[in-house]
Design a protein around this motif. Structure first.
Motif, PDB file in Angstrom:
ATOM      1  N   MET A   1       0.824  -1.204   0.000  1.00  8.32           N
ATOM      2  CA  MET A   1       0.000   0.000   0.000  1.00  8.32           C
ATOM      3  C   MET A   1       0.863   1.261   0.000  1.00  8.32           C
ATOM      4  O   MET A   1       0.571   2.234  -0.719  1.00  8.32           O
ATOM      5  CB  MET A   1      -0.934   0.005   1.209  1.00  8.32           C
ATOM      6  CG  MET A   1      -1.902   1.174   1.239  1.00  8.32           C
ATOM      7  SD  MET A   1      -3.010   1.141   2.687  1.00  8.32           S
ATOM      8  CE  MET A   1      -3.935  -0.368   2.334  1.00  8.32           C
ATOM      9  N   GLU A   2       1.931   1.258   0.794  1.00  2.58           N
ATOM     10  CA  GLU A   2       2.829   2.413   0.833  1.00  2.58           C
ATOM     11  C   GLU A   2       3.522   2.628  -0.511  1.00  2.58           C
ATOM     12  O   GLU A   2       3.693   3.769  -0.969  1.00  2.58           O
ATOM     13  CB  GLU A   2       3.864   2.225   1.936  1.00  2.58           C
ATOM     14  CG  GLU A   2       3.310   2.345   3.345  1.00  2.58           C
ATOM     15  CD  GLU A   2       4.317   1.960   4.411  1.00  2.58           C
ATOM     16  OE1 GLU A   2       4.285   2.572   5.501  1.00  2.58           O
ATOM     17  OE2 GLU A   2       5.147   1.042   4.173  1.00  2.58           O
ATOM     18  N   VAL A   3       3.924   1.528  -1.148  1.00  2.54           N
ATOM     19  CA  VAL A   3       4.569   1.633  -2.459  1.00  2.54           C
ATOM     20  C   VAL A   3       3.603   2.198  -3.487  1.00  2.54           C
ATOM     21  O   VAL A   3       3.941   3.130  -4.243  1.00  2.54           O
ATOM     22  CB  VAL A   3       5.096   0.249  -2.911  1.00  2.54           C
ATOM     23  CG1 VAL A   3       5.542   0.290  -4.368  1.00  2.54           C
ATOM     24  CG2 VAL A   3       6.238  -0.205  -2.016  1.00  2.54           C
ATOM     25  N   ASP A   4       2.403   1.655  -3.535  1.00  2.00           N
ATOM     26  CA  ASP A   4       1.414   2.124  -4.506  1.00  2.00           C
ATOM     27  C   ASP A   4       1.098   3.601  -4.315  1.00  2.00           C
ATOM     28  O   ASP A   4       0.998   4.366  -5.289  1.00  2.00           O
ATOM     29  CB  ASP A   4       0.129   1.309  -4.380  1.00  2.00           C
ATOM     30  CG  ASP A   4       0.254  -0.093  -4.968  1.00  2.00           C
ATOM     31  OD1 ASP A   4       1.084  -0.287  -5.868  1.00  2.00           O
ATOM     32  OD2 ASP A   4      -0.489  -0.977  -4.517  1.00  2.00           O
ATOM     33  N   LEU A   5       0.940   4.013  -3.064  1.00  2.00           N
ATOM     34  CA  LEU A   5       0.603   5.409  -2.789  1.00  2.00           C
ATOM     35  C   LEU A   5       1.734   6.337  -3.216  1.00  2.00           C
ATOM     36  O   LEU A   5       1.495   7.366  -3.863  1.00  2.00           O
ATOM     37  CB  LEU A   5       0.308   5.587  -1.297  1.00  2.00           C
ATOM     38  CG  LEU A   5      -0.093   7.008  -0.855  1.00  2.00           C
ATOM     39  CD1 LEU A   5      -1.352   7.460  -1.578  1.00  2.00           C
ATOM     40  CD2 LEU A   5      -0.295   7.048   0.658  1.00  2.00           C
ATOM     41  N   ALA A   6       2.964   5.982  -2.867  1.00  2.00           N
ATOM     42  CA  ALA A   6       4.109   6.827  -3.233  1.00  2.00           C
ATOM     43  C   ALA A   6       4.271   6.914  -4.744  1.00  2.00           C
ATOM     44  O   ALA A   6       4.579   7.987  -5.287  1.00  2.00           O
ATOM     45  CB  ALA A   6       5.386   6.285  -2.591  1.00  2.00           C
ATOM     46  N   CYS A   7       4.063   5.807  -5.438  1.00  2.00           N
ATOM     47  CA  CYS A   7       4.197   5.815  -6.897  1.00  2.00           C
ATOM     48  C   CYS A   7       3.119   6.682  -7.537  1.00  2.00           C
ATOM     49  O   CYS A   7       3.391   7.448  -8.470  1.00  2.00           O
ATOM     50  CB  CYS A   7       4.130   4.389  -7.438  1.00  2.00           C
ATOM     51  SG  CYS A   7       5.619   3.406  -7.125  1.00  2.00           S
ATOM     52  N   ALA A   8       1.901   6.566  -7.033  1.00  2.00           N
ATOM     53  CA  ALA A   8       0.809   7.370  -7.581  1.00  2.00           C
ATOM     54  C   ALA A   8       1.045   8.855  -7.355  1.00  2.00           C
ATOM     55  O   ALA A   8       0.822   9.680  -8.249  1.00  2.00           O
ATOM     56  CB  ALA A   8      -0.513   6.931  -6.956  1.00  2.00           C
TER      57      ALA A   8
ATOM     58  N   LEU B   1       4.451  -9.225  -4.413  1.00  2.00           N
ATOM     59  CA  LEU B   1       4.406  -8.628  -5.747  1.00  2.00           C
ATOM     60  C   LEU B   1       2.984  -8.616  -6.293  1.00  2.00           C
ATOM     61  O   LEU B   1       2.560  -7.647  -6.935  1.00  2.00           O
ATOM     62  CB  LEU B   1       5.344  -9.376  -6.690  1.00  2.00           C
ATOM     63  CG  LEU B   1       6.828  -9.363  -6.296  1.00  2.00           C
ATOM     64  CD1 LEU B   1       7.632 -10.234  -7.252  1.00  2.00           C
ATOM     65  CD2 LEU B   1       7.388  -7.945  -6.274  1.00  2.00           C
ATOM     66  N   HIS B   2       2.221  -9.670  -6.040  1.00  2.00           N
ATOM     67  CA  HIS B   2       0.838  -9.730  -6.515  1.00  2.00           C
ATOM     68  C   HIS B   2      -0.051  -8.722  -5.792  1.00  2.00           C
ATOM     69  O   HIS B   2      -1.085  -8.309  -6.334  1.00  2.00           O
ATOM     70  CB  HIS B   2       0.284 -11.135  -6.343  1.00  2.00           C
ATOM     71  CG  HIS B   2       0.808 -12.118  -7.342  1.00  2.00           C
ATOM     72  ND1 HIS B   2       0.696 -11.940  -8.710  1.00  2.00           N
ATOM     73  CD2 HIS B   2       1.472 -13.296  -7.182  1.00  2.00           C
ATOM     74  CE1 HIS B   2       1.249 -12.950  -9.344  1.00  2.00           C
ATOM     75  NE2 HIS B   2       1.733 -13.787  -8.445  1.00  2.00           N
ATOM     76  N   ALA B   3       0.332  -8.322  -4.586  1.00  2.00           N
ATOM     77  CA  ALA B   3      -0.470  -7.361  -3.824  1.00  2.00           C
ATOM     78  C   ALA B   3      -0.312  -5.932  -4.335  1.00  2.00           C
ATOM     79  O   ALA B   3      -1.110  -5.058  -3.997  1.00  2.00           O
ATOM     80  CB  ALA B   3      -0.100  -7.425  -2.341  1.00  2.00           C
ATOM     81  N   LEU B   4       0.719  -5.700  -5.127  1.00  2.00           N
ATOM     82  CA  LEU B   4       0.955  -4.361  -5.663  1.00  2.00           C
ATOM     83  C   LEU B   4       0.028  -4.065  -6.825  1.00  2.00           C
ATOM     84  O   LEU B   4      -0.248  -4.925  -7.663  1.00  2.00           O
ATOM     85  CB  LEU B   4       2.404  -4.239  -6.154  1.00  2.00           C
ATOM     86  CG  LEU B   4       3.499  -4.185  -5.096  1.00  2.00           C
ATOM     87  CD1 LEU B   4       4.855  -4.445  -5.741  1.00  2.00           C
ATOM     88  CD2 LEU B   4       3.502  -2.837  -4.390  1.00  2.00           C
ATOM     89  N   HIS B   5      -0.439  -2.831  -6.904  1.00  2.00           N
ATOM     90  CA  HIS B   5      -1.182  -2.367  -8.071  1.00  2.00           C
ATOM     91  C   HIS B   5      -0.240  -1.728  -9.088  1.00  2.00           C
ATOM     92  O   HIS B   5      -0.590  -1.600 -10.261  1.00  2.00           O
ATOM     93  CB  HIS B   5      -2.262  -1.372  -7.652  1.00  2.00           C
ATOM     94  CG  HIS B   5      -3.322  -1.983  -6.781  1.00  2.00           C
ATOM     95  ND1 HIS B   5      -4.228  -2.915  -7.244  1.00  2.00           N
ATOM     96  CD2 HIS B   5      -3.606  -1.812  -5.471  1.00  2.00           C
ATOM     97  CE1 HIS B   5      -5.029  -3.286  -6.266  1.00  2.00           C
ATOM     98  NE2 HIS B   5      -4.680  -2.625  -5.173  1.00  2.00           N
ATOM     99  N   THR B   6       0.932  -1.327  -8.631  1.00  4.02           N
ATOM    100  CA  THR B   6       1.957  -0.754  -9.499  1.00  4.02           C
ATOM    101  C   THR B   6       2.784  -1.874 -10.111  1.00  4.02           C
ATOM    102  O   THR B   6       3.097  -2.862  -9.439  1.00  4.02           O
ATOM    103  CB  THR B   6       2.885   0.170  -8.692  1.00  4.02           C
ATOM    104  OG1 THR B   6       2.105   1.103  -7.938  1.00  4.02           O
ATOM    105  CG2 THR B   6       3.838   0.925  -9.611  1.00  4.02           C
ATOM    106  N   LYS B   7       3.129  -1.736 -11.384  1.00  2.54           N
ATOM    107  CA  LYS B   7       4.014  -2.716 -12.018  1.00  2.54           C
ATOM    108  C   LYS B   7       5.338  -2.750 -11.257  1.00  2.54           C
ATOM    109  O   LYS B   7       5.892  -1.697 -10.913  1.00  2.54           O
ATOM    110  CB  LYS B   7       4.255  -2.346 -13.478  1.00  2.54           C
ATOM    111  CG  LYS B   7       5.005  -3.415 -14.257  1.00  2.54           C
ATOM    112  CD  LYS B   7       5.047  -3.080 -15.731  1.00  2.54           C
ATOM    113  CE  LYS B   7       5.752  -4.183 -16.508  1.00  2.54           C
ATOM    114  NZ  LYS B   7       5.785  -3.881 -17.965  1.00  2.54           N
TER     115      LYS B   7
END
Length: 207
Positions: free
Chosen positions: A72-79, A97-103
């Motif tokens: 969640m933290e990775v996805d938010l920072a990327c967005a 890795l599957h939990a990420l929405h970001t590639k």
């Protein structure tokens, strides 16, 4: 007989300012790396990265490097920062890795030859193991890649304009450089960036 292998992609990592970002893009870099690891001398905040990214031309991959963050933290920072890819620079499994929405591009911090096959079948970055999570200039033994398919591997670790040509024969998908093109920690040297990319892609780059 001409070499039919595709030209490796080049990622310039540890971008901390717009001048370095533009120097890399103008020299022909395919991707820029932004380090969101607070303990790194190349750390940038989400806001700092966004300020750089918003001024980049189109078709440049923006890669956020993360250590010990939740999906969640990775996805938010990327967005928020405009990253197009998340480089996961710590030990994770497929469920993460599957939990990420970001590639995602998982990183293998190799200690032994068999480690380079971790995440086989995925595009992955293979770096030399280092407690500080990269950027230490430590090189991998290229013999570890003898006889394996490197077409989905991005090679990192101790690459410089002077030695990167040694890696090209292995058919890596890409190469990643940070400290090897710096004049000081967190500050790139435009001449070394150009020399690195020219060594990988040939003298046509940057025209």
């Amino acid at each position: 007989m001409p070499d039919s292998r595709p030209t490796p992609r080049v990622k310039i990592c540890g971008i901390t300012n717009l001048d370095d970002a533009m120097a890399a893009v103008e020299a022909g870099a395919d991707a820029l790396g932004f380090v969101f690891y607070e303990k790194s001398p190349r750390y940038v905040s989400v806001q700092e990265a966004k300020a750089i990214v918003t001024q980049l031309p189109p078709f440049v991959e923006r890669v956020g490097l993360f250590v010990n963050k939740t999906p969640m933290e990775v996805d938010l920072a990327c967005a928020e920062s405009g990253m197009s890819l998340a480089q996961i620079h710590f030990d994770v499994d497929e469920s993460y890795l599957h939990a990420l929405h970001t590639k995602a591009l998982p990183v293998v911090r190799a200690r032994a030859p068999e480690d380079v096959m971790t995440f086989e079948g995925r595009y992955r970055l293979v770096d030399a193991f280092c407690e500080s999570y990269g950027g230490a200039g430590k090189r991998l033994n290229l013999e570890w890649f003898e006889g394996i398919d490197c077409s989905r591997i991005v090679l990192a670790g101790g690459l410089t304009p002077e030695n990167v040509s040694e890696a090209l024969a292995y058919g890596f998908y890409g190469v990643d450089v940070s400290s090897g093109v710096e004049r000081a920690r967190g500050k790139k040297d435009p001449a070394r960036i150009r020399a690195f990319i020219e060594a990988v892609k040939g003298s046509a780059c940057g025209r």
